[in-house]
Motif scaffolding. Structure first.
Motif, PDB file in Angstrom:
ATOM      1  N   THR A   1       0.839  -1.210   0.000  1.00 51.89           N
ATOM      2  CA  THR A   1       0.000   0.000   0.000  1.00 51.89           C
ATOM      3  C   THR A   1       0.868   1.251   0.000  1.00 51.89           C
ATOM      4  OG1 THR A   1      -1.568  -1.245   1.323  1.00 51.89           O
ATOM      5  CG2 THR A   1      -1.921   1.135   1.206  1.00 51.89           C
ATOM      6  N   ILE A   2       0.512   2.197  -0.836  1.00 49.41           N
ATOM      7  CA  ILE A   2       1.274   3.444  -0.922  1.00 49.41           C
ATOM      8  C   ILE A   2       0.939   4.324   0.281  1.00 49.41           C
ATOM      9  CG2 ILE A   2       1.596   5.582  -2.246  1.00 49.41           C
ATOM     10  CD1 ILE A   2       1.047   3.929  -4.790  1.00 49.41           C
ATOM     11  N   THR A   3       1.995   4.730   0.998  1.00 42.41           N
ATOM     12  CA  THR A   3       1.782   5.598   2.165  1.00 42.41           C
ATOM     13  C   THR A   3       2.210   7.034   1.889  1.00 42.41           C
ATOM     14  OG1 THR A   3       3.946   4.919   3.001  1.00 42.41           O
ATOM     15  CG2 THR A   3       2.017   3.748   3.858  1.00 42.41           C
ATOM     16  N   ARG A   4       3.093   7.232   0.901  1.00 38.73           N
ATOM     17  CA  ARG A   4       3.569   8.592   0.634  1.00 38.73           C
ATOM     18  C   ARG A   4       4.010   8.721  -0.819  1.00 38.73           C
ATOM     19  NH1 ARG A   4       8.822  11.354   1.479  1.00 38.73           N
ATOM     20  NH2 ARG A   4       8.396  13.564   1.887  1.00 38.73           N
ATOM     21  N   VAL A   5       3.607   9.815  -1.450  1.00 33.76           N
ATOM     22  CA  VAL A   5       4.117  10.175  -2.785  1.00 33.76           C
ATOM     23  C   VAL A   5       4.670  11.586  -2.663  1.00 33.76           C
ATOM     24  CG1 VAL A   5       3.546  10.611  -5.208  1.00 33.76           C
ATOM     25  CG2 VAL A   5       2.383   8.764  -3.967  1.00 33.76           C
ATOM     26  N   HIS A   6       5.939  11.745  -2.999  1.00 34.51           N
ATOM     27  CA  HIS A   6       6.553  13.071  -2.896  1.00 34.51           C
ATOM     28  C   HIS A   6       7.157  13.457  -4.252  1.00 34.51           C
ATOM     29  CE1 HIS A   6       8.396  16.527  -1.136  1.00 34.51           C
ATOM     30  NE2 HIS A   6       9.598  16.136  -1.506  1.00 34.51           N
ATOM     31  N   ALA A   7       7.062  14.737  -4.590  1.00 41.89           N
ATOM     32  CA  ALA A   7       7.671  15.222  -5.832  1.00 41.89           C
ATOM     33  C   ALA A   7       8.583  16.395  -5.528  1.00 41.89           C
ATOM     34  CB  ALA A   7       6.583  15.648  -6.816  1.00 41.89           C
ATOM     35  N   ARG A   8       9.645  16.516  -6.305  1.00 37.87           N
ATOM     36  CA  ARG A   8      10.556  17.661  -6.164  1.00 37.87           C
ATOM     37  C   ARG A   8      11.124  18.005  -7.531  1.00 37.87           C
ATOM     38  NH1 ARG A   8      13.735  13.373  -4.142  1.00 37.87           N
ATOM     39  NH2 ARG A   8      13.207  13.873  -2.007  1.00 37.87           N
ATOM     40  N   ALA A   9      11.675  19.204  -7.656  1.00 41.94           N
ATOM     41  CA  ALA A   9      12.377  19.580  -8.880  1.00 41.94           C
ATOM     42  C   ALA A   9      13.857  19.242  -8.729  1.00 41.94           C
ATOM     43  CB  ALA A   9      12.212  21.072  -9.144  1.00 41.94           C
ATOM     44  N   ILE A  10      14.431  18.582  -9.747  1.00 42.34           N
ATOM     45  CA  ILE A  10      15.885  18.363  -9.790  1.00 42.34           C
ATOM     46  C   ILE A  10      16.360  18.881 -11.152  1.00 42.34           C
ATOM     47  CG2 ILE A  10      15.816  16.398  -8.187  1.00 42.34           C
ATOM     48  CD1 ILE A  10      16.249  14.582 -10.696  1.00 42.34           C
ATOM     49  N   TRP A  11      17.629  18.626 -11.515  1.00 43.24           N
ATOM     50  CA  TRP A  11      18.197  19.158 -12.758  1.00 43.24           C
ATOM     51  C   TRP A  11      18.539  18.037 -13.714  1.00 43.24           C
ATOM     52  CZ3 TRP A  11      17.975  24.317 -13.301  1.00 43.24           C
ATOM     53  CH2 TRP A  11      17.822  25.077 -12.141  1.00 43.24           C
ATOM     54  N   ASP A  12      18.309  18.277 -15.012  1.00 45.48           N
ATOM     55  CA  ASP A  12      18.633  17.240 -15.995  1.00 45.48           C
ATOM     56  C   ASP A  12      19.995  17.506 -16.654  1.00 45.48           C
ATOM     57  OD1 ASP A  12      18.353  18.994 -18.157  1.00 45.48           O
ATOM     58  OD2 ASP A  12      16.443  18.166 -18.839  1.00 45.48           O
ATOM     59  N   SER A  13      20.325  16.676 -17.631  1.00 49.78           N
ATOM     60  CA  SER A  13      21.667  16.702 -18.225  1.00 49.78           C
ATOM     61  C   SER A  13      21.923  17.940 -19.075  1.00 49.78           C
ATOM     62  CB  SER A  13      21.881  15.438 -19.071  1.00 49.78           C
ATOM     63  OG  SER A  13      20.867  15.331 -20.054  1.00 49.78           O
ATOM     64  N   ARG A  14      20.860  18.691 -19.399  1.00 56.53           N
ATOM     65  CA  ARG A  14      21.063  19.959 -20.113  1.00 56.53           C
ATOM     66  C   ARG A  14      21.018  21.147 -19.162  1.00 56.53           C
ATOM     67  NH1 ARG A  14      18.404  17.947 -25.468  1.00 56.53           N
ATOM     68  NH2 ARG A  14      16.499  17.677 -24.268  1.00 56.53           N
ATOM     69  N   GLY A  15      20.994  20.841 -17.839  1.00 57.53           N
ATOM     70  CA  GLY A  15      20.915  21.915 -16.860  1.00 57.53           C
ATOM     71  C   GLY A  15      19.547  22.553 -16.811  1.00 57.53           C
ATOM     72  N   ARG A  16      18.508  21.779 -17.133  1.00 55.37           N
ATOM     73  CA  ARG A  16      17.131  22.269 -17.044  1.00 55.37           C
ATOM     74  C   ARG A  16      16.411  21.533 -15.921  1.00 55.37           C
ATOM     75  NH1 ARG A  16      15.736  21.829 -23.490  1.00 55.37           N
ATOM     76  NH2 ARG A  16      17.158  23.472 -24.165  1.00 55.37           N
ATOM     77  N   PRO A  17      15.408  22.173 -15.314  1.00 58.88           N
ATOM     78  CA  PRO A  17      14.679  21.508 -14.228  1.00 58.88           C
ATOM     79  C   PRO A  17      13.870  20.331 -14.768  1.00 58.88           C
ATOM     80  CG  PRO A  17      14.202  23.875 -14.314  1.00 58.88           C
ATOM     81  CD  PRO A  17      14.893  23.524 -15.589  1.00 58.88           C
ATOM     82  N   THR A  18      13.704  19.317 -13.920  1.00 57.67           N
ATOM     83  CA  THR A  18      12.801  18.218 -14.250  1.00 57.67           C
ATOM     84  C   THR A  18      12.173  17.704 -12.958  1.00 57.67           C
ATOM     85  OG1 THR A  18      12.505  16.206 -15.531  1.00 57.67           O
ATOM     86  CG2 THR A  18      14.497  16.322 -14.193  1.00 57.67           C
ATOM     87  N   VAL A  19      11.179  16.828 -13.095  1.00 57.18           N
ATOM     88  CA  VAL A  19      10.433  16.337 -11.930  1.00 57.18           C
ATOM     89  C   VAL A  19      11.002  15.006 -11.463  1.00 57.18           C
ATOM     90  CG1 VAL A  19       8.156  15.658 -11.051  1.00 57.18           C
ATOM     91  CG2 VAL A  19       8.335  17.444 -12.813  1.00 57.18           C
TER      92      VAL A  19
END
Ligand code: PGA
Ligand code: ZN
Length: 425
Positions: A1-19
């Protein structure tokens, strides 16, 4: 059973934000995944939700992250992570659009993949084995870029990817050694000729060629210089990404300074196939050019693999349309083109049912995420395309495949030549 789903912004290989998404289950198992991003995107792809405006040149993902936290997390909490179909159906229903335009496929793909990894962890299995559910799997045949072009290298060539494939390598480990030899030889040859300008978005060499044909000549020479036989040990594979060249009702190739009709694009691909050790061509014509793709398949489909990428966008309905129209004999599978694991699997299965080859693919913008290595093995896709043989967002996938090959031990089987459509083998 899923108890937590969390999302954040990180950086991709082109230096752009991603989820990036993290999922936790009641027993303590966790899964994490992040979204890749394309540069040469098809119009029929699912939508990457970007903030727009001035900040980060509009590429921010704050809205996608906020929606994932506010809507996706409460919707999935309490659900069974092992029921991927139900998870993905919930994501589609919550989004409510045909192309993930509301929540963003960058959010849904990260969550969908994170759930998959969490479910595998809960079962105590590597993700590839969890996906395979006891079915036989093979290590996929790699398709690896040696030169970048098109949208990934300032349009230094019109063709986007000049790649190699080693179907007779016998193992992933050996295929990667052979590719390393060709990559190194190509760099040396280009440097000697004063044609080396750095590395492109996916890590392939950034070339200064004067024509697309010159790239084919150099790649053929690089294969020989590395000590291999072109068309025996090592084959050339192209992604024309013709969508990027579309101009009115035809195509314009800036490097070759030529305007071409759809038929001329196909004829030239056929001429290259006769002249160079070609085994595969992706998107030889644009995303809606059904007649051109059917012509390419009729003309070349017995000898080489004709892959639909922007043409199919990992969409089972488009695979079926292409099949009915006689277009393509292989499908590129990119989970973020459609937005969930289950929908991507449906596109892969539709292609497989048609007798086509399937290639699980990365995007030109990537992270250290290694999900696609597991999808390619677990789905027994037969082939995998990750971009080049440099830069750690690429090498992370190759290195994961080496670990999987080791886990399989004496049971490891390399897909090799059998990964191609039957007519091409
Ligand atoms: P993209 O390119 O990720 O920029 O769309 C990869 C491809 O065309 O295969
Ligand atoms: Zn492509």
């Amino acid at each position: 059973t899923i108890t937590r789903v969390h999302a954040r912004a990180i950086w991709d290989s082109r230096g752009r934000p991603t989820v990036e998404a993290e999922v936790e289950l009641a027993g303590g198992a966790t899964g994490r995944a992040s979204a890749p991003a394309g540069a040469s995107r098809g119009a029929h792809e699912a939508i990457d939700l970007r903030d727009g405006g001035e900040h980060l040149a509009g590429m921010g993902v704050a809205n996608a992250v906020a929606l994932a936290r506010a809507e996706i997390a409460p919707r999935l909490t309490g659900m069974d992570a092992a029921d991927q179909a139900a998870i993905d159906a919930a994501l589609c229903e919550l989004d409510g659009t045909a192309n993930k335009a509301r929540l963003g496929a960058n959010a849904t793909v990260a969550v969908s993949l994170a759930v998959l990894h969490a479910a595998a962890a809960a079962a105590g299995e590597p993700t590839w084995r969890w996906l395979a559910q006891g079915r036989a799997v093979r290590l996929p045949l790699p398709e690896i870029q040696i030169f970048g072009g098109g949208a990934h290298a300032g349009r230094r060539t019109d063709v986007q990817d000049f790649m190699v494939m080693c179907p007779r390598a016998g193992s992933i480990a050996r295929a990667l050694e052979m590719t390393a030899d060709v990559y190194r030889a190509a760099g040396i040859l280009m440097d000697e000729a004063g044609l080396l300008a750095g590395t492109a978005d996916e890590g392939g060499w950034w070339p200064n060629f004067n024509s697309n044909e010159q790239a084919l000549v150099f790649l053929t020479r690089a294969i020989e210089r590395a000590g291999y036989r072109g068309g025996e040990d090592v084959f050339i594979s192209l992604d024309i990404a013709a969508n990027e060249l579309a101009d009115g009702d035809g195509y314009f190739l800036p490097l070759d300074q030529r305007r071409m009709t759809s038929a001329e694009m196909v004829d030239r691909a056929a001429q290259w196939a006769r002249t160079y050790p070609l085994i595969s061509i992706e998107d030889p014509v644009g995303q809606d050019d059904m007649a051109g793709m059917a012509r390419a398949t009729a003309l070349l489909g017995d000898e080489i693999q004709i892959i639909g990428d922007d043409f199919l966008v990992t969409n089972a309905a488009r695979v079926k349309q292409a099949l009915a129209g006689g277009a393509c004999n292989a499908a590129l599978i990119k989970v973020n083109q459609i937005g969930t694991v289950s929908e991507a699997a449906a596109a892969l299965n539709a292609a497989r049912d048609a007798g086509w080859a399937t290639i699980v693919s990365a995007r030109s913008g990537e992270t250290e995420d290694i999900s696609i290595a597991h999808l390619a093995v677990g789905w027994d896709a037969g082939q995998i395309k990750v971009g080049s043989f440099a830069r750690s967002e690429r090498m992370a996938k190759w290195n994961e495949l080496l670990r999987i090959e080791e886990q399989l031990g004496s049971a490891a089987r390399y897909a090799g030549i059998d990964a191609f459509p039957a007519a091409v083998r």
